[in-house]
Each structure stands twice: as structure tokens, then as C-alpha cells.
Motif scaffolding. Structure first.
Motif, mmCIF file in Angstrom:
data_model
loop_
_atom_site.group_PDB
_atom_site.id
_atom_site.type_symbol
_atom_site.label_atom_id
_atom_site.label_comp_id
_atom_site.label_asym_id
_atom_site.label_seq_id
_atom_site.Cartn_x
_atom_site.Cartn_y
_atom_site.Cartn_z
ATOM 1 N N LEU A 114 0.837 -1.165 0.064
ATOM 2 C CA LEU A 114 0.079 0.013 0.111
ATOM 3 C C LEU A 114 0.858 1.245 -0.088
ATOM 4 O O LEU A 114 0.204 2.439 0.042
ATOM 5 C CB LEU A 114 -0.985 0.229 1.222
ATOM 6 N N ALA A 115 2.239 1.142 -0.190
ATOM 7 C CA ALA A 115 3.035 2.519 0.009
ATOM 8 C C ALA A 115 2.908 3.448 -1.000
ATOM 9 O O ALA A 115 2.873 4.568 -0.608
ATOM 10 C CB ALA A 115 4.524 1.926 0.080
ATOM 11 N N SER A 116 2.414 3.069 -2.226
ATOM 12 C CA SER A 116 2.182 3.965 -3.212
ATOM 13 C C SER A 116 0.702 4.531 -3.484
ATOM 14 O O SER A 116 0.722 5.598 -4.058
ATOM 15 C CB SER A 116 2.442 2.844 -4.706
ATOM 16 N N LEU A 117 -0.049 4.075 -2.262
ATOM 17 C CA LEU A 117 -1.442 4.626 -2.567
ATOM 18 C C LEU A 117 -1.583 5.872 -1.831
ATOM 19 O O LEU A 117 -1.136 6.050 -0.849
ATOM 20 C CB LEU A 117 -2.503 3.426 -2.096
ATOM 21 N N PRO A 118 -2.310 6.848 -2.211
ATOM 22 C CA PRO A 118 -2.874 7.944 -1.299
ATOM 23 C C PRO A 118 -3.540 7.427 0.138
ATOM 24 O O PRO A 118 -4.140 6.473 0.176
ATOM 25 C CB PRO A 118 -3.784 8.685 -2.216
ATOM 26 N N ASP A 119 -3.426 8.248 0.961
ATOM 27 C CA ASP A 119 -4.067 7.830 2.403
ATOM 28 C C ASP A 119 -5.435 7.376 2.149
ATOM 29 O O ASP A 119 -5.657 6.647 2.756
ATOM 30 C CB ASP A 119 -3.709 9.086 3.289
ATOM 31 N N ALA A 120 -6.253 8.329 1.617
ATOM 32 C CA ALA A 120 -7.725 7.970 1.515
ATOM 33 C C ALA A 120 -8.010 6.451 0.898
ATOM 34 O O ALA A 120 -8.703 5.607 1.343
ATOM 35 C CB ALA A 120 -8.506 8.987 0.767
ATOM 36 N N GLU A 121 -7.291 6.175 -0.231
ATOM 37 C CA GLU A 121 -7.414 5.082 -1.142
ATOM 38 C C GLU A 121 -6.854 3.751 -0.096
ATOM 39 O O GLU A 121 -7.405 2.893 -0.394
ATOM 40 C CB GLU A 121 -6.810 5.264 -2.387
ATOM 41 N N ARG A 122 -5.869 4.106 0.537
ATOM 42 C CA ARG A 122 -4.964 3.018 1.375
ATOM 43 C C ARG A 122 -6.260 2.598 2.297
ATOM 44 O O ARG A 122 -6.420 1.371 2.677
ATOM 45 C CB ARG A 122 -4.018 3.510 2.000
ATOM 46 N N MET A 123 -7.029 3.479 3.197
ATOM 47 C CA MET A 123 -7.809 3.118 4.065
ATOM 48 C C MET A 123 -8.962 2.385 3.433
ATOM 49 O O MET A 123 -9.463 1.323 4.105
ATOM 50 C CB MET A 123 -8.161 4.466 4.766
ATOM 51 N N ARG A 124 -9.521 2.903 2.209
ATOM 52 C CA ARG A 124 -10.643 2.437 1.649
ATOM 53 C C ARG A 124 -10.215 0.459 1.294
ATOM 54 O O ARG A 124 -10.991 -0.256 1.442
ATOM 55 C CB ARG A 124 -11.048 3.103 0.220
ATOM 56 N N VAL A 125 -9.074 0.398 0.729
ATOM 57 C CA VAL A 125 -8.573 -0.659 0.410
ATOM 58 C C VAL A 125 -8.662 -1.774 1.807
ATOM 59 O O VAL A 125 -8.976 -2.842 1.641
ATOM 60 C CB VAL A 125 -7.361 -0.919 -0.127
ATOM 61 N N VAL A 126 -7.941 -1.328 2.716
ATOM 62 C CA VAL A 126 -7.985 -2.141 3.917
ATOM 63 C C VAL A 126 -9.370 -2.628 4.608
ATOM 64 O O VAL A 126 -9.481 -3.618 4.847
ATOM 65 C CB VAL A 126 -7.048 -1.264 5.061
ATOM 66 N N ILE A 127 -10.281 -1.375 4.457
ATOM 67 C CA ILE A 127 -11.574 -1.807 4.825
ATOM 68 C C ILE A 127 -12.602 -2.698 4.171
ATOM 69 O O ILE A 127 -13.259 -3.603 4.546
ATOM 70 C CB ILE A 127 -12.336 -0.344 5.265
ATOM 71 N N ASN A 128 -12.365 -2.238 2.757
ATOM 72 C CA ASN A 128 -13.317 -2.963 1.732
ATOM 73 C C ASN A 128 -12.703 -4.310 1.007
ATOM 74 O O ASN A 128 -13.644 -4.867 0.549
ATOM 75 C CB ASN A 128 -14.148 -2.049 0.818
ATOM 76 N N ASP A 129 -11.643 -4.132 0.711
ATOM 77 C CA ASP A 129 -11.200 -5.339 -0.255
ATOM 78 C C ASP A 129 -11.234 -6.484 0.327
ATOM 79 O O ASP A 129 -10.895 -6.800 1.434
ATOM 80 C CB ASP A 129 -9.565 -4.762 -0.301
ATOM 81 N N LYS A 130 -11.572 -7.422 -0.539
ATOM 82 C CA LYS A 130 -11.889 -8.825 0.088
ATOM 83 C C LYS A 130 -10.553 -9.503 0.491
ATOM 84 O O LYS A 130 -10.714 -10.246 1.143
ATOM 85 C CB LYS A 130 -12.562 -9.553 -1.073
ATOM 86 N N SER A 131 -9.526 -9.184 -0.225
ATOM 87 C CA SER A 131 -8.219 -9.848 0.210
ATOM 88 C C SER A 131 -8.005 -9.473 1.388
ATOM 89 O O SER A 131 -6.992 -10.324 2.106
ATOM 90 C CB SER A 131 -7.020 -9.293 -1.129
#
Length: 241
Positions: A197-214
Motif C-alpha cells: 500500500l506504500a504507493s497509494l494515497p492515504d484515502a485510497e489506502r484506508m478504503r482498500v484495507v476496510i473494503n477489499d476482500k483480500s
């Protein structure tokens, strides 16, 4: 100092070890060849001479991490030992809050060091003979057994002003083993998330952590880990009461 260079706080090495691990100190290991008349052969004889380490620090230069020791020998000879270390050990040394953990890490770094510098226990070369009453002897023997220590070690700890605690039960040891494993798993998760997640913006990083099925597996794992940590906490609190 540019962005590629970093130097940690400078510690007084021998003082650090004395305060965190008073039973240990810095030594230089040396080897000499001796001829034995018993078998008419040459043998290697090792010795450990105590030394003083004044300045001790870690630094990073152009991505290379090292630990440095300023050493003073008994004959007033001074020299510096520079020991390469991994990035992980560099981060641990800088991040540790407890000096005892820092000293344990230094000891691991120096293990097998070619300069001969090492941390080891002070040799017990003095004898103390005491006469005790049967009651006191039996009390010391019983308490040392509860702590899982020999009578000699238990009494030495008492004379140092320490208060040995009862040895862990098998259930408590299993809890500690699980705690170590869980911590390693959580650290693995942290490292994986940082890398991915290092390359993602802060907002996108949080969205992925919360919603991503992986991340479903990691979320379930963290819940299990938190339940275990709570169990360990309750166990420690109950033992302290």
C-alpha cells in the motif's frame, strides 16, 4: 547530514550493559597456541579479557547499516569496532524503549564477531562460605525450587537485590509461545501492508484495507490475535493480584 545518512543517539556501552544486565559485561576474546607436554601437541587456549565500551551507536550511510563500538583495553589501547547489521536490527535498535532489549540485540549482533568483542557473563571466580540454620536453608531450597533455579543462582540473585519470581507453569509457557507466534504474524501483516500500500494515497489506502476482500483473512486473524492478547492480559492481571 543528508537524507541518505543517519546516526542514532550515542550510548555509553558498558554503562548500558551494567544497568540492564548487571551480570554481564564487554569482553575481548583472544586465542593463543600452547604446547602440552602431556600429549606433545599444540593446542588453542582461549581467554576473555574485560574491556570498557564508551561510545556505542548505530548509523546508516547510503543504505548500509552498522553498529559501532569505541573500545578501551586494560592497557589503555583504544580502537573502534564497526559491525555491519541488517536493516531489521537497525530499526529494532533505534525503536526499542527498554535498554534490556537493546542490550540483548547488541549481544546477538556481536555473536561470532571476528574482532573478538562480545558480551558475556562475568566469571564467578570467588567463593563465599556461609553457615545457615536448618530452617533458613530449607526455606531457600524450597523458594529456589519454586523459581526453577539452583540454590547458588537463587541466593546470588537475592544478594544482587533482585526478587526471583516463581517459574512459569506449562500453561503460562504455552501462552508465551503463542504470544511470540502471534506477534510474528502481526508483524508479517504489517510488513506486507506497507509494501503493498506504500504507493497509494492515504484515502485510497484506508478504503482498500476496510473494503477489499483480500484483507478478509487478515481481519479474522487480527480478531483472533486480539482475543489471545486479552487472555494473556487477564492472566497477568490475575497473577499480580
Amino acid at each position: 547530514m543528508n537524507d541518505n545518512n543517519y546516526r542514532s543517539k550515542v550510548f555509553q556501552g558498558s554503562l548500558l550493559v551494567e544497568e540492564a544486565r548487571p551480570e554481564k559485561g564487554f569482553f575481548i576474546k583472544s586465542k593463543e597456541r600452547c604446547f602440552s607436554l602431556k600429549d606433545n601437541k599444540w593446542h588453542s587456549k582461549f581467554s576473555w579479557d574485560p574491556v570498557v565500551v564508551s561510545d556505542l551507536w548505530v548509523d546508516e550511510t547510503d543504505g548500509k547499516c552498522q553498529m559501532h563500538f569505541s573500545v578501551l583495553m586494560a592497557d589503555t589501547t583504544r580502537f573502534q569496532v564497526d559491525q555491519p547489521i541488517s536493516r531489521q536490527r537497525f530499526n529494532l535498535f533505534v525503536g526499542y524503549k527498554l535498554d534490556a532489549h537493546r542490550v540483548d540485540l547488541i549481544e546477538k549482533v556481536l555473536h561470532g564477531n571476528r574482532s573478538g568483542l562480545c558480551i558475556r557473563k562475568w566469571p564467578a571466580d570467588k567463593m563465599l562460605h556461609l553457615k545457615l540454620t536448618t530452617k533458613l536453608f530449607n526455606t531457600l531450597a524450597s523458594d529456589s525450587k519454586k523459581c526453577g533455579q539452583s540454590m547458588s543462582r537463587y541466593c546470588t540473585e537475592l544478594m544482587r537485590g533482585k526478587h526471583p519470581r516463581a517459574a512459569f507453569s506449562e500453561e503460562e509457557l504455552e501462552l508465551l509461545r503463542n504470544l511470540k507466534k502471534e506477534r510474528a504474524d502481526v508483524q508479517l501483516m504489517f510488513n506486507a501492508m506497507i509494501a503493498e500500500l506504500a504507493s497509494l494515497p492515504d484515502a485510497e489506502r484506508m478504503r482498500v484495507v476496510i473494503n477489499d476482500k483480500s484483507y478478509d483473512w487478515w481481519r479474522e486473524h487480527l480478531i483472533t490475535a486480539l482475543e489471545f492478547f486479552d487472555l494473556m492480559r487477564d492472566r497477568v492481571i490475575s497473577n499480580a493480584d
